[in-house]
Each structure stands twice: as C-alpha cells, then as structure tokens.
Design an enzyme around this catalytic site. Structure first.
Site, PDB file in Angstrom:
ATOM      1  N   ARG A  78      -7.665  13.744 -14.531  1.00  0.00           N
ATOM      2  CA  ARG A  78      -7.573  14.916 -13.644  1.00  0.00           C
ATOM      3  C   ARG A  78      -8.988  15.332 -13.294  1.00  0.00           C
ATOM      4  NH1 ARG A  78      -7.876  18.726 -10.695  1.00  0.00           N
ATOM      5  NH2 ARG A  78      -6.323  20.350 -10.366  1.00  0.00           N
ATOM      6  N   GLU A 131      -0.594  20.439  -3.259  1.00  0.00           N
ATOM      7  CA  GLU A 131       0.434  19.763  -4.038  1.00  0.00           C
ATOM      8  C   GLU A 131       1.220  18.752  -3.199  1.00  0.00           C
ATOM      9  OE1 GLU A 131       2.023  18.380  -6.977  1.00  0.00           O
ATOM     10  OE2 GLU A 131       1.030  20.267  -7.490  1.00  0.00           O
ATOM     11  N   ARG A 155      -3.629  15.088 -19.706  1.00  0.00           N
ATOM     12  CA  ARG A 155      -4.499  14.321 -18.818  1.00  0.00           C
ATOM     13  C   ARG A 155      -5.954  14.489 -19.233  1.00  0.00           C
ATOM     14  NH1 ARG A 155      -2.416  16.798 -13.181  1.00  0.00           N
ATOM     15  NH2 ARG A 155      -3.030  18.654 -14.356  1.00  0.00           N
TER      16      ARG A 155
END
Length: 364
Positions: free
Chosen positions: A53, A61, A104
């Site tokens: 990330r 999104e 992540r």
C-alpha cells in the site's frame, strides 16, 4: 593525537555502518507482479508476493464492493499500471509502521528511474495526501506534488473532467449563467422552456452545493481535495447566493408562464370567436349571394324563355305566307235566259193542256 583521530575515524565509520545497516533494514526491493488499484500493488520480494500500500497518498476507490467506483479511480489504476508495469523492478522504503490493519505492507515505492511513485500519482491529480498512523515520511513530497497538480488543474482539479468537483461547480455556474443570459420569454412555451432551463440549472447547482457543503471526513472526502477549506467555503457561499436568486427567478418565470398561458388562451378564444363570426358572415354572404344568383338565374331564364317565345312567335309569323290581294269572288255565272220571242199573242203564256171537259188547264 593520532590515536584520537584514529578513534574518531573508527567511530564515524561505525556510525556510518550503523546508518547503512539501519537504512538497509528499512528498505527492500522486488519485482512488480500486478497492480491492484491506484494506490496498491503486489510485489514479489524474495519470491514472496506481498501487497504494498503506497504511503501518504490515497486514490479514488475502485475495488470496494460496498462503494461505487469513484471519480478518476480507473484512471489512477491505469496510471499505476503504466508507472509500475508487471515485471519491473522497484525499491521499497518503509516508515514507522510497516503494516496497516489489513495486513498490507506500507511503503514508499520508487521505480527504475528512482521516482517516488507515491508523489507522481499526486502530481497527475489522481491522488491526495493522507496520513496512516505515524507514517509521515513521504507526506512532504506527496503534498508538494498535490499542490503542483492543483496549480496545473490536473486530474481531480480539472474542470474538463465531468466527475470532478471543479467540473461540477463550473457546470453549475455555466448553467446558471446561461439561464440568466436567456432572452426574456414572450410566449408561454418560451417561458416553459426557460423554466425548464432554470430547473435543470438548479439541479446541477444544488448537487454541487451538496458536495461542497458535505462533511470532508465522509467516505467520499477525496473529491474535496480540489479545494482548500477556505476555497470550498467561498465557492459554497457564492453558489448559495446564486441558487437563492435562481429559485426566485424560477418562481417568477413559472408565474409568467401562467400569465402568458392565460393571455394566450384568451387570445385563442377570441381568435376562434372572430373566426367563427367571420365564417358565419361569410356563410351568410355566400347564401345571400347564392340566393341572389338563383333569383338572377331564374329571371335570366324567364327572360330567355320569353325572348325565345317571342323569337319563335316572330319566326312563326315570319313564316306565315303573305296574304294575297283580296279578290272579290266572281259572281256565279247564270246563263242568260233566252229572250222570249215576242208574243204575237198578248196574254199568251204558252201552250195549255186542258183537262177533259175543257174547263181546266195547265201549262204543257
């Protein structure tokens, strides 16, 4: 003195070595496997795929099943695919916190040209600065790139991209300006069209108003990155004032439409009445003309019949033979009696036949 210098050099080398070791421990490298979305990529590190990330940048999104695809989300994903194609080498740098709540890996990602991709995304206007926990290492370059995009009108700052907030505000302003500049309506249909224009403009303006006035910490806050808090407040006030005026104008136009419609209805009724009157007068005139023509035709026919009769009589008279001159009838011929011979015997009337006895006689 020499000992001191040697000691100092050794100490410096030791510190430098410690820093290099620390830096090495806080960095890594790998190969891009695939791009997940605009701020997430899978990298193979030591033959182990890890989801990375990108730190201090947030893009619209595209993958959340509970949210619609946000403005420029697909474009951000496509840009990251171009910036980090599968198979390309990347260098990862980490900050205070190594992982997020989803497991992540959080990192600054540098491409083969040593560009901080986190910042390059923001430079294209496809991402906004954000802080994750205590991680702020890459926030300054991302913020600087974001400001650069703002000045250039890139991505989320572009008025030419329909889904952006600047585009929505500009479209609302243009729609209101177009409605304001329209010529005054002189017919009910024109007033109706004007009312529709104002209503459409108000829909766009109120939608932009709702976006500007919504809470910036909501789930769609990325769209407000185009404006600072002060800019948003200023534009919101200006838009609110125009909406208020537009609402008033729309009501006036609707009233004008009603007034014009009533006047047009009355004019139409008067026109129809005038047409009906004219039609009736025309019909009466036509009937009178027809009656007069009929009378004239009958009179002409009678005159023609009289003239024909007179002509026929004249022709008959003309064909009568002319009378012959009067000739008195000739007297009937009577043959003249022969003149009696002189009677030598006076009183003698001719022979006499005596009856027996001699007393009576008759001429013989």
């Amino acid at each position: 003195m020499r000992k001191l210098l040697i000691g100092s050099t050794a100490a410096a080398a030791l510190v430098a070595g410690s820093l290099i070791a620390a830096a090495a421990a806080n960095a890594d490298s790998g190969t891009v496997v695939r791009v997940v979305d605009g701020d997430t990529v899978v990298v193979s590190i030591n033959n182990n795929d890890q989801t990375i990330r990108l730190l201090n940048v947030n893009t619209p999104e595209t993958k959340d099943p509970n949210k619609p695809t946000e403005c420029l989300g697909p474009e951000a994903s496509e840009y990251l695919k171009q910036a980090l194609p599968a198979g390309s080498k990347v260098r990862l740098e980490f900050d205070v916190e190594r992982h997020d709540k989803y497991g992540r890996t959080l990192a600054g990602v540098f491409n083969a040209s040593n560009q901080l991709v986190n910042a390059e995304i923001a430079r294209k206007g496809l991402g906004v600065p954000m802080v994750v926990g205590e991680n702020r290492k890459f926030l300054p370059p991302v913020q600087a790139a974001h400001d650069e995009a703002r000045k250039a009108g890139e991505g989320l700052f572009a008025e030419s991209i329909e889904c952006t907030l600047p585009a929505k505000v500009a479209a609302a302003s243009e729609a209101l300006a177009s409605a304001e500049e329209a010529a005054p309506a002189t017919t009910s249909s024109a007033a109706g069209a004007s009312a529709s224009t104002w209503a459409s403009a108000l829909v766009a303006a109120k939608a932009a108003h709702d976006l500007l006035s919504a809470e910036r910490d909501s789930e769609h806050s990325i769209i407000w990155a185009a404006y600072s808090t002060g800019e948003a407040a200023s534009k919101l006030k200006a838009l609110s004032d125009r909406i208020t005026r537009a609402d008033t104008t729309l009501n006036q136009v609707k009233e004008q439409q009603k007034t014009l419609a009533a006047a047009e209805k009355k004019a139409e009724e008067e026109r129809k009445a005038a047409e009906a009157k004219a039609a009736a007068e025309k019909k009466a005139a036509e009937e009178a003309a027809a009656a007069a023509k009929k009378a004239a035709d009958e009179a002409a026919a009678a005159e023609q019949a009289r003239a024909a009769a007179a002509a026929a009589e004249a022709e008959r008279l003309r064909n009568i033979p002319a009378p012959q001159p009067y000739v008195p009838p000739a007297p009937k011929y009577v043959a003249p009696q022969p003149a009696a011979p002189s009677n030598p015997y006076p009183g003698y009337t001719g022979p006499r036949c005596y009856a027996p006895g001699g007393k009576t006689w008759r001429p013989c």
